[in-house]
Design a protein around this motif. Structure first.
Motif, PDB file in Angstrom:
ATOM      1  N   ILE A   1     -87.390 -22.848  29.449  1.00 59.75           N
ATOM      2  CA  ILE A   1     -87.351 -22.270  28.102  1.00 59.75           C
ATOM      3  C   ILE A   1     -87.254 -20.766  28.260  1.00 59.75           C
ATOM      4  O   ILE A   1     -87.808 -20.197  29.210  1.00 59.75           O
ATOM      5  N   SER A   2     -86.556 -20.122  27.350  1.00 58.75           N
ATOM      6  CA  SER A   2     -86.314 -18.684  27.478  1.00 58.75           C
ATOM      7  C   SER A   2     -86.233 -18.045  26.105  1.00 58.75           C
ATOM      8  O   SER A   2     -85.507 -18.510  25.231  1.00 58.75           O
ATOM      9  N   GLY A   3     -86.987 -16.950  25.929  1.00 61.31           N
ATOM     10  CA  GLY A   3     -86.933 -16.233  24.665  1.00 61.31           C
ATOM     11  C   GLY A   3     -85.584 -15.608  24.394  1.00 61.31           C
ATOM     12  O   GLY A   3     -85.192 -15.433  23.236  1.00 61.31           O
ATOM     13  N   PHE A   4     -84.842 -15.273  25.451  1.00 63.73           N
ATOM     14  CA  PHE A   4     -83.504 -14.702  25.268  1.00 63.73           C
ATOM     15  C   PHE A   4     -82.613 -15.665  24.485  1.00 63.73           C
ATOM     16  O   PHE A   4     -81.749 -15.240  23.722  1.00 63.73           O
ATOM     17  N   HIS A   5     -82.827 -16.976  24.665  1.00 61.72           N
ATOM     18  CA  HIS A   5     -82.040 -17.968  23.933  1.00 61.72           C
ATOM     19  C   HIS A   5     -82.215 -17.813  22.424  1.00 61.72           C
ATOM     20  O   HIS A   5     -81.287 -18.017  21.655  1.00 61.72           O
ATOM     21  N   GLY A   6     -83.448 -17.476  22.012  1.00 58.13           N
ATOM     22  CA  GLY A   6     -83.695 -17.286  20.592  1.00 58.13           C
ATOM     23  C   GLY A   6     -82.923 -16.109  20.034  1.00 58.13           C
ATOM     24  O   GLY A   6     -82.488 -16.126  18.878  1.00 58.13           O
ATOM     25  N   LEU A   7     -82.725 -15.073  20.870  1.00 57.18           N
ATOM     26  CA  LEU A   7     -81.949 -13.913  20.436  1.00 57.18           C
ATOM     27  C   LEU A   7     -80.484 -14.285  20.253  1.00 57.18           C
ATOM     28  O   LEU A   7     -79.837 -13.866  19.292  1.00 57.18           O
ATOM     29  N   VAL A   8     -79.944 -15.067  21.192  1.00 59.72           N
ATOM     30  CA  VAL A   8     -78.552 -15.513  21.082  1.00 59.72           C
ATOM     31  C   VAL A   8     -78.402 -16.473  19.902  1.00 59.72           C
ATOM     32  O   VAL A   8     -77.462 -16.364  19.094  1.00 59.72           O
ATOM     33  N   SER A   9     -79.336 -17.413  19.783  1.00 54.32           N
ATOM     34  CA  SER A   9     -79.279 -18.417  18.719  1.00 54.32           C
ATOM     35  C   SER A   9     -79.256 -17.770  17.340  1.00 54.32           C
ATOM     36  O   SER A   9     -78.475 -18.164  16.468  1.00 54.32           O
TER      37      SER A   9
END
Length: 561
Positions: free
Chosen positions: A302-310
């Motif tokens: 899991i990665s918080g960066f994914h939330g930024l892209v999403s």
């Protein structure tokens, strides 16, 4: 243990997660609506807001989030043994990453495609938003600066990868025109793009390209970093359909072909895992597995960066709300499969335990080099691929994914500066060009501000895992508050976020002591800032969550759309 069993167990579990668990989450918890008018349609502008075919959008999302981190993290974490790394990647993908990524797209699309930072202000409050934006900025700064350093290093070490890496940009520009103008169908476009890319990969070892050791006083590494940021700045200002979407799409197809080759070679050669299941002979100085495992492997579990892209780019291109499941959750499964391949390459790609121990002689060793060299050995043994060509293939895979993450990361960093311009009413900062200049400038300051030969980006990398996982936990917290406000079950996001916040806080405290013992006052201070931000945002979100739960109990009603 034979690597075939590890591969089948991991891929089988993640497939089950997609076909069963993601269906439940998206239909029963998020309640995606095929009739909901997404921001891509409502706010269509042909630049950032563009309704996009779910397969192309999946390619953008997947390759933007699957940079070098899902390779680096797992290939370092196997120092504790392959079992802990394997379990965290598989279960993290199913119950953490998939829910987090799909949830962030859904939450953003339901709120006019606002970023997770802006969304925090609307759902929790302005104080939480201001603190959250600092954490987001730090994550983007780390990702962009460090990936530039990683890419430059790989282009220097493997000049055979230079031609396909930069040639892929030309291929993407052509594909973008073919798709956007609907000149030919998607299937034919895909075939043309893949053939062109792999032809360049094949030609790469025959035409190795390297920069001179010195250009105008800059070393080869420094020159590559400047070139990479110049490219990323231009790419971040172009309409998404022109370069970002087609490059990410063709890279996504390229990765799956690469994974098929790696996994196919595993099936054919059946290599044995030489690394220990649990390493009881850890090198001196290796930190405790708990909590460090859960922040060493961020991307891939899991990665918080994914939330930024999403919430930053993907939600602006969502054609239909049900596409959230395929783009978000399946994107996480794709990254989990990459992390699994990294674990296999870094544990079964060596001839013996002694060879493995020679690489993993201290914590932080392995990483990209273990993946490339171990994976190349498996490809050579399994399908007879020439070692140099196999190394080129895997290097291109790493660099292209790190590059697409930089493309998206710099665009997101530009959005951050523009949002700050709106928040603090700074007119010039709200414009794309000045905001991009600030984004590039801050990254270059970090890359060249310390570490000598353009390696300053690595200075704050030790804090990337903890800051990134903190961001993931806070993103889940925002999604949880939104679910409670809609009177939906919250436990499917609340459980993962509690686990992440506990492990991240413990990791921050562990690192804080380590930085203090070493006298590294810069990282010590930065660690304190991140820790304080985590506590303050968590308190704000918890207060909002508690208040909303009490309000729901006081006035029972059916759940909200």
């Amino acid at each position: 243990m034979n690597a075939i069993f590890l591969m089948l167990m991991g891929l089988g579990a993640m497939a089950l997660g997609y076909f069963v668990y993601s269906k439940f989450i998206c239909e029963k918890i998020f309640k995606v609506d095929p009739h909901f008018r997404t921001p891509a349609h409502e706010m269509q502008d042909g630049i950032d807001y563009v309704p996009t075919n779910k397969y192309i959008l999946w390619g953008h999302h997947f390759t933007s989030v699957a940079g070098a981190a899902p390779i680096i993290g797992p290939a370092i974490a196997v120092i504790w043994g392959w079992v802990p790394a394997f379990l965290w990647v598989v279960f993290g993908t199913i119950f953490f990453a998939g829910v987090h990524d799909a949830g962030a797209i859904w939450a953003s699309a339901r709120n006019k495609a606002k970023s997770i930072g802006s969304l925090t202000g609307d759902i929790v409050g302005n104080r939480a938003r201001s603190i959250f934006m600092i954490v987001i900025f730090l994550v983007l700064l780390m990702v962009n600066a460090v990936f530039a350093v990683v890419i430059s290093g790989q282009l220097i070490n493997f000049p055979s990868a230079t031609l396909p890496v930069w040639g892929a940009i030309i291929v993407a520009l052509i594909i973008g025109q073919l798709i956007y103008r609907k000149i030919i169908g998607l299937l034919l476009v895909t075939i043309i793009g893949v053939v062109a890319l792999y032809a360049m990969i094949y030609a790469g070892p025959m035409i190795p390209l390297a920069l001179p050791d010195s250009i105008a006083g800059f070393s080869a590494r420094q020159s590559w970093i400047v070139i990479l940021f110049a490219y990323a700045a231009i790419a971040s200002l172009l309409p998404v359909w022109m370069l970002l979407q087609p490059r990410d799409y063709i890279n996504g197809i390229q990765l799956f072909i690469g994974l098929i080759l790696v996994y196919g070679a595993v099936l054919i050669s059946g290599p044995e895992i030489v690394a220990p299941a649990f390493n009881n002979e850890l090198p001196e100085g290796t930190p405790s597995m708990i909590p460090l495992l859960f922040v060493t492997i961020a991307c891939g579990a899991i990665s918080g960066f994914h939330g930024l892209v999403s919430s930053g780019t993907t939600s602006k291109q969502l054609d239909k709300e049900p596409d959230v499941r395929f783009v978000g959750y399946f994107g996480a499964v794709g990254e989990g499969s990459l992390a699994l391949a990294a674990i296999i390459a870094a544990t079964a790609g060596f001839a013996s335990l002694a060879d493995w121990q020679a690489i993993y002689h201290s914590f932080g060793q392995g990483g990209v080099s273990a993946f490339i060299n171990g994976g190349a050995n498996i490809l050579q043994q399994g399908i007879g691929l020439d070692t140099v060509l196999a190394q080129t293939l895997l290097t291109v895979m790493v660099v292209l994914f790190a590059g697409t993450t930089m493309d998206t990361g710099l665009r997101l960093q530009r959005y951050i500066f523009q949002e700050w311009g709106h928040i603090y009413n700074v007119g010039w900062m709200q414009k794309a060009a000045p905001a991009t200049f600030l984004a590039v400038g801050s990254c270059l300051l970090l890359a060249f501000g310390a570490g000598g030969d353009g390696a300053g980006g690595m200075l704050i990398w030790p804090l990337f895992g903890t800051t990134n996982q903190l961001l993931a936990g806070l993103t889940l917290l925002v999604i949880t508050v939104m679910l409670v406000k809609k009177r939906r079950p919250m436990w499917y996001t609340l459980g993962p976020l509690i686990f992440l916040l506990v492990m991240t806080t413990l990791a921050l405290l562990t690192q804080l002591k380590s930085f203090y013992d070493k006298g590294d006052w810069f990282l010590f201070t930065l660690d304190l800032v991140v820790l304080a931000a985590a506590i303050l945002v968590s308190l704000e979100c918890t207060a909002t969550l508690t208040k909303q739960i009490k309000a729901n109990k006081a006035s029972p009603a059916t759940d909200q759309p």
